[in-house]
Design an enzyme around this catalytic site. Structure first.
Site, short mmCIF file in Angstrom:
data_model
loop_
_atom_site.label_atom_id
_atom_site.label_comp_id
_atom_site.label_asym_id
_atom_site.label_seq_id
_atom_site.Cartn_x
_atom_site.Cartn_y
_atom_site.Cartn_z
N GLY A 157 4.50 7.22 4.28
CA GLY A 157 5.83 7.60 3.83
C GLY A 157 6.16 9.06 4.05
O GLY A 157 7.33 9.44 4.13
N ASN A 158 5.13 9.92 4.16
CA ASN A 158 5.37 11.34 4.38
C ASN A 158 6.01 11.62 5.74
O ASN A 158 6.44 12.74 6.00
CB ASN A 158 4.06 12.13 4.29
CG ASN A 158 3.55 12.20 2.86
OD1 ASN A 158 4.33 12.07 1.92
ND2 ASN A 158 2.27 12.39 2.69
N LYS A 172 3.28 -0.44 -8.65
CA LYS A 172 3.58 0.18 -7.36
C LYS A 172 4.80 1.09 -7.50
O LYS A 172 5.91 0.63 -7.73
CB LYS A 172 3.87 -0.91 -6.32
CG LYS A 172 4.14 -0.38 -4.92
CD LYS A 172 2.88 0.12 -4.27
CE LYS A 172 3.12 0.44 -2.80
NZ LYS A 172 1.89 0.96 -2.16
N LYS A 197 1.87 -1.52 2.14
CA LYS A 197 2.04 -1.58 3.59
C LYS A 197 0.71 -1.43 4.33
O LYS A 197 0.55 -1.96 5.43
CB LYS A 197 3.06 -0.56 4.06
CG LYS A 197 2.75 0.89 3.75
CD LYS A 197 2.14 1.61 4.90
CE LYS A 197 1.92 3.06 4.53
NZ LYS A 197 1.13 3.79 5.53
N LYS A 250 -5.49 2.88 1.65
CA LYS A 250 -5.87 3.08 3.05
C LYS A 250 -7.35 2.76 3.26
O LYS A 250 -7.72 2.14 4.26
CB LYS A 250 -5.56 4.51 3.48
CG LYS A 250 -4.08 4.76 3.65
CD LYS A 250 -3.78 6.17 4.05
CE LYS A 250 -2.29 6.32 4.35
NZ LYS A 250 -1.43 5.87 3.24
#
Length: 309
Positions: free
Chosen positions: A11-12, A126, A209, A271
């Site tokens: 998202g960054n 979330k 995601k 991740k």
């Protein structure tokens, strides 16, 4: 046979800390993030991009709520679908411009099957959308909105995040990649749906995601899974004076570190879990790196590389 790469953008890539999100800013950040991909775009690699959507889907939901009484309401999964279109457009146009139109690009709305009985539906955790100041957070909490707080009393909306089980459009994505098209899919984790008697129904949730990307990479038989994030890779003792980058590791070693609390859920945890899932299922490497070092990480000169042994 072309090398098939799956790259997940964090998202960054679309918002810089402390700055208001704008469409112009999203295009600017996308250009900065995707620039290191230029060499891959001119080669023969089959390339799939996925992306986060936390800020965007939260703003879409906020707009829908503010417009109640003037426009029809939008359930959360529809907000996710809208964010796939918004961010897909940004990435698709940026990739087109990077290649001067020489490489076709397509954004695919992607549905992800989850379990209707997943315990996440009773424990929303979330974060999505913007941070609310302490006064706003108190008002929203009093109205029943689940929030996560930071050390300054600010609050951010949290929603259910069930585990992805199956990507509905995997065969479509596979066909697009075989045609040489750069595909953008599973945006924001994909649109969460449940399957009842052979029919799909949307559910109010968001899917992580990175976990959805790992699942799609496995289903597609990808050669590499690359998880792009805001730091150089996976660290031991991250955020402390003794922090050290893990350059090469295995799923077993990462599981041990995760069990010791090294990777909190809100940071590197998803991740690491996605990398472990992919390597164990596919037997192929996963890489965690920052955008500027993408090319070097693919060559084994940067980032964290997770291998079967």
């Amino acid at each position: 046979m072309p090398r098939r790469l799956v790259i997940s953008l964090g998202g960054n890539a679309f918002a810089r800390g402390g700055e208001a999100m704008t469409m112009a800013g999203q295009f600017r950040f996308a250009a900065d993030t995707l620039a290191p991909l230029a060499a891959l775009l001119t080669g023969g690699e089959e390339l799939l991009l996925t992306h986060g959507n936390g800020p965007q889907v939260g703003f879409i939901l906020t707009r829908a709520e503010e417009a109640l009484g003037k426009a029809y309401g939008l359930p959360l999964e529809v907000c996710v679908a809208e964010s796939e279109g918004e961010i897909g457009y940004v990435l698709q146009q940026t990739l087109h411009n990077l290649t001067a139109g020489r490489r076709p690009v397509a954004t695919l709305l992607t549905q992800v099957v989850v379990d209707a009985e997943d315990p996440a539906f009773t424990r929303p955790d979330k974060p999505i959308g913007p941070w609310f100041d302490p006064a706003q957070a108190e008002t929203l909490a009093a109205s029943g909105m689940p929030l996560v707080r930071d050390g300054n009393g600010r609050g951010r909306r949290v929603v259910a995040s069930p585990r992805p089980l199956r990507i509905v459009e995997t065969a479509v994505v596979d066909s697009v990649l075989r045609l040489g098209v750069v595909a953008i899919a599973a945006g924001g984790g994909g649109i969460p749906v449940v399957e009842r008697d052979g029919r799909l129904e949307g559910v109010e949730a968001v899917v992580d995601k990175d976990l959805a990307t790992a699942l799609l990479a496995i289903e597609l038989g990808a050669e590499r899974l690359v998880l792009v994030t805001g730091v150089a890779g996976v660290y031991r003792a991250f955020g402390t004076p003794g922090a050290s980058l893990i350059e090469r590791t295995t799923p077993a070693a990462l599981k041990e570190l995760a069990a010791a609390g090294e990777f909190p859920p809100g940071s590197m945890g998803p991740k690491v879990a996605a990398a472990v899932q992919f390597v164990r299922a596919a037997g192929r490497p996963a890489i965690i790196c920052q955008p500027a070092e993408l090319a070097a990480a693919l060559d084994g000169r940067a980032g964290t590389r997770v291998e079967a042994s």
